[in-house]
Write a protein that holds these residues in place. Structure first.
Motif: not given
Lengths: 322, 338
Positions: A155, A185-188, A190-191, B67-68, B230, B269, B272, B289, B291-292
Motif C-alpha cells: 500500500s 492519509d492522516v492516520s498513516i 501519524a504512524q 481518508e483516500s 480536518l 482520525l 492522528s 490507528i 493497521g491500514e
C-alpha cells in the motif's frame, strides 16, 4: 557537533528568460542527531536546497556558488564518482512519492541489495539479514517474506516505509526527507511521523524535514528554517518561532491556519500570491504582500542573528505573536 | 436501514437515500463470452459508496471528511449528478438529481473540483468558459454574456478584464476563483466542493476559504464541502459527516463531533492530526490507528472498521451497525458508541 554546514548556497536554473535563482544564498548548520524543519510554499526553494546538498541538480540547473560541508568535507564541486559514495551512505533522501522512487520491476529485496552493494560488498545472507532488520525497524510486518514482493504489492503507506528502510540501510548520518508524508492519509502520516521520531532518537540520525505544513513540522522538528523566494527568512527553535514569529511572512502563515480562527469567521489572509522568481521585487521579496512594508524595504535585508533566532527583515515583529 | 441525518425537518434541500455506487471493471470480449458460457469471471467490484442516507439542509455547509478511498468524492459526484448511483437516489427538493436514463435533470447543483489546472480548458478564454453553461441553459443571452461574466468575476474577486485571458495566465489560486465563478454563473442553490483548496499553497488556501465564507453569506448557498483536511472542515462546516470505506460512520454538528466524537474511527482520525505545538514543554505523541484501510474490493463483514477498532466485539464482525440517531442532532454507526 556540526554535521552539515551550508554556506551561501546558490542554485540557479538557466532559462530563456534569464537565470532563475531557485536558491539564492542559503546558509544553515545541522547538528548530529538534530531534526530541522525546512518550511516554505511551492517555489520557495526548499526542495532545491535539499537536492543541492546531495549534488542532485541537473542542467539547466547548476550550483553556482557556496559551500556544503559534511563533517568538514566539501561536497560542492566533488566529482560525481565521489558524490556517489556519499549519497545513500552518509546522506540519504526520502521523497514525497514512493511509487516514483522504487523500481516497479525489481523485488524490494533486490533493490535493497543493490543499495547495499553500491557501497560495500558483503555476503548475500548478510545483506538479506540487514534488509530484514531495517524493514522491521520501520514497521513492515513479516519482513523476511516481504523481501520477495514487488512495490505494487504494498500500500502507499507501506511503500513509503520501504523507501525509508532503503534510506536507512547504510546507517547514514543525515536523511533529507522531502515531504515524505504529504501523499499519505492522516492516520498513516501519524504512524510514520511517530516512527521517524523514534528512529532519530534511537539511531542518532539527523534529518532535514522539508514540508509546507507547519503543524507536521512542529511535531517532528526541534529547529525551523522558513524559506521565501529562494532565501531563508526566519530561523529558530521550532516552538519559539511558532509562538512568537518575527518575520511578517511567518506570522501571516501561522495566523492564516484555521486552528487559529473562530470557526465560520474569516481567516487572516496574506494578500497577493507567491512572486514569480523571474520577477522579484527589489529588496525584500515579501514586501509587496507585507502589511508592515515601508520605504526602507526596497533594500535587501540581511539575515540578522540574535542568540538562537534569526530573521531577514528590517522591521521584525517582537511581540508575543499575533 | 440507515436513516441517520434525515431528522425530519422541512429545511432539507438535498436528500440522499440509501445510495450505493459500485464500479466494476469493463470485461473484455473474451471474458464476456466466457461469462456467458458459465465460466466464473472474477469481476472485482469496488463498493465505493455502500448504502448511504443523509440530508443537507438549506443554507448549511456540510463537511464530508474521510481518508483516500473512503468514497467521499464518489458520493459528491453522485449528489452533483455526475455519476448515476448503482442503487438509491439523491434528490433536490424531492426531485431526483438524475433521471432513469442516467442524465442530470437539474442545474441547481454545481461542482468545484480539486485541480483547477485540469478542470479548465486551456485553449478557451475564461470568459467563454464561464458563459458557455449559462447561455446553453438560457440563463443569459449571448448579447448580455459579457456583463454577466464580469459580474461573476467580480463576485469571486477577479477583475472583469480577466475574461479575455487564458487559464495559463492565472496563478493556482486565481484559477480556482475562475472555476468557482463558472460554477456560480449557473446560479446554483447547492455547491459541491471536492477538495477545493487541497492543491493550493498555504497562504492562498485562506484566501479561497474566505471567499467561500463570503459567497455563502451573500448568496445563501448550500454547500457540501469534501476534504481530508480536518482543520479546514472544522472551520467552514456547520455539520460534518465522517466516511469510512463507503459508509457514513458519524454525523453531527461540527463542534460537538470534534469535542466528543462518538465513533472510534472519528476519535482515531482526530488523534492522528498533527497538532500545532507551541508550548515548549508539551510532548508530541500521536495515538496512531493500527493497521491500514482495507481494500474496498473486499471490505470486512459487519462494521467496516472492526479490523482496526480497539473496541470491536463479535457482533461488530457480523452485523452492520446502522447510522442511529443519538440525540442532539447526532448520529453514529457503531454498536458500542463512545
Amino acid at each position: 557537533m556540526t554535521l552539515l554546514q551550508v554556506r551561501d548556497l546558490q542554485t540557479h536554473f538557466a532559462t530563456r528568460s534569464g537565470a532563475l535563482k531557485a536558491v539564492d544564498g542559503v546558509s544553515f548548520d545541522i547538528a548530529a542527531g538534530e531534526i530541522v524543519g525546512l518550511v516554505g510554499e511551492s517555489g520557495s526553494g526548499k526542495s532545491v536546497t535539499g537536492f543541492s546538498i546531495l549534488g542532485l541538480i541537473d542542467p539547466p540547473g547548476r550550483i553556482i556558488g557556496g559551500s556544503v560541508k559534511l563533517e568538514g568535507r566539501e561536497l560542492v564541486g566533488l566529482p560525481n564518482a565521489e558524490l556517489r559514495g556519499v549519497r545513500g551512505r552518509q546522506i540519504s533522501m526520502v521523497f514525497q512519492d514512493p511509487s516514483a522512487t522504487l523500481n516497479p520491476v525489481l523485488t524490494i529485496g533486490r533493490q535493497m541489495q543493490l543499495a547495499l552493494e553500491a557501497h560495500e560488498k558483503t555476503s548475500e545472507a548478510a545483506m538479506r539479514a540487514r534488509a530484514v532488520e531495517v524493514l522491521e525497524r520501520v514497521g513492515i510486518p513479516d519482513a523476511a517474506r516481504r523481501l520477495d514482493a514487488h512495490p505494487h504489492q504494498f500500500s502507499g503507506g507501506m511503500r513509503q516505509r520501504v523507501a525509508i528502510a532503503i534510506a536507512l540501510l547504510n546507517s547514514p548520518a543525515l536523511i533529507i526527507c522531502d515531504e515524505p508524508t504529504t501523499a499519505l492519509d492522516v492516520s498513516i502520516q501519524a504512524q510514520i511521523l511517530t516512527e521517524m521520531k523514534a528512529l532519530a532518537r534511537d539511531l542518532g540520525t539527523a534529518m532535514i524535514w522539508i514540508s509546507h505544513d507547519l503543524a507536521t513540522v512542529s511535531s517532528v522538528a526541534s529547529r525551523l528554517l522558513v524559506m521565501y523566494a529562494g532565501r531563508i527568512i526566519e530561523e529558530g527553535p521550532v516552538r519559539d518561532v511558532l509562538r512568537a514569529p518575527r518575520h511578517p511572512y511567518t506570522a501571516g502563515l501561522i495566523a492564516s491556519l484555521p486552528a487559529h480562527a473562530v470557526p465560520g469567521r474569516d481567516l487572516v489572509q496574506i494578500p497577493g500570491s507567491t512572486p514569480s522568481l523571474f520577477d522579484l521585487p527589489p529588496g525584500c521579496a515579501f514586501q509587496p504582500r507585507c502589511t508592515y512594508a515601508q520605504a526602507g524595504c526596497g533594500v535587501m535585508p540581511n539575515l540578522l542573528r540574535e542568540e538562537n533566532r534569526a530573521v531577514r527583515c528590517h522591521f521584525p515583529l517582537n511581540g508575543s505573536g499575533s | 436501514m440507515s436513516e441517520g441525518g434525515s431528522f425530519k425537518d422541512m429545511n432539507q434541500i438535498i436528500t440522499v437515500e440509501n445510495v450505493s455506487k459500485r464500479f466494476s471493471p469493463r470485461l473484455s470480449f473474451g471474458e464476456k463470452i466466457a461469462a456467458r458460457l458459465g465460466s466464473p469471471i472474477e469481476t472485482r467490484t469496488v463498493h465505493a459508496v455502500d448504502g448511504v442516507s443523509f440530508a443537507i439542509r438549506k443554507g448549511e455547509v456540510l463537511g464530508l471528511v474521510g481518508e483516500s478511498g473512503c468514497g467521499k468524492s464518489t458520493l459528491g459526484r453522485v449528489i452533483a449528478g455526475i455519476h448515476p448511483p448503482s442503487a438509491g437516489a439523491a434528490s433536490i427538493d424531492s426531485a431526483p438529481v438524475m433521471n432513469a436514463a442516467g442524465r442530470k435533470t437539474t442545474t441547481r447543483i454545481q461542482m468545484v473540483f480539486q485541480d483547477p489546472f485540469a478542470s479548465l480548458d486551456p485553449r478557451i478564454r475564461i470568459g467563454e468558459t464561464i458563459s458557455e453553461g449559462p447561455i446553453a441553459h438560457n440563463l443569459v443571452s449571448s448579447a448580455e454574456a459579457k456583463a454577466y461574466v464580469a459580474r461573476w468575476l467580480t463576485a469571486v474577486g477577479l477583475p472583469a478584464e480577466a475574461a479575455e485571458r487564458f487559464p495559463h495566465q492565472f496563478s493556482g489560486g486565481q484559477r480556482q476563483r475562475v472555476a468557482i465563478a463558472r460554477a456560480l454563473a449557473m446560479q446554483p442553490d447547492v455547491l459541491v466542493c471536492d477538495e477545493p483548496v487541497a492543491s493550493l499553497d498555504v497562504s492562498i488556501q485562506a484566501q479561497i476559504i474566505n471567499l467561500f465564507l463570503k459567497l455563502r453569506r451573500e448568496l445563501g448557498l448550500t454547500m457540501l464541502f469534501i476534504s481530508h483536511d480536518l482543520g479546514i472542515v472544522r472551520h467552514i462546516s456547520d455539520r460534518i459527516a465522517v466516511m469510512y470505506l463507503g459508509r457514513i460512520v458519524e454525523l453531527g454538528p461540527t463542534e460537538a463531533v470534534y469535542a466528543a466524537p462518538q465513533h472510534p474511527y472519528t476519535r482515531a482520525l482526530l488523534d492522528s492530526v498533527p497538532k500545532f505545538v507551541t508550548d515548549a514543554d508539551e510532548l508530541v505523541s500521536f495515538k496512531p490507528i493500527e493497521g491500514e484501510l482495507p481494500s474496498p474490493l473486499s471490505p470486512p463483514k459487519g462494521c467496516h472498521f472492526n479490523l482496526r477498532c480497539p473496541k470491536a466485539e463479535a457482533r461488530c464482525r457480523s452485523e452492520r451497525p446502522p447510522l442511529d440517531e443519538q440525540g442532539g442532532e447526532r448520529a453514529v454507526a457503531c454498536h458500542f458508541p463512545l
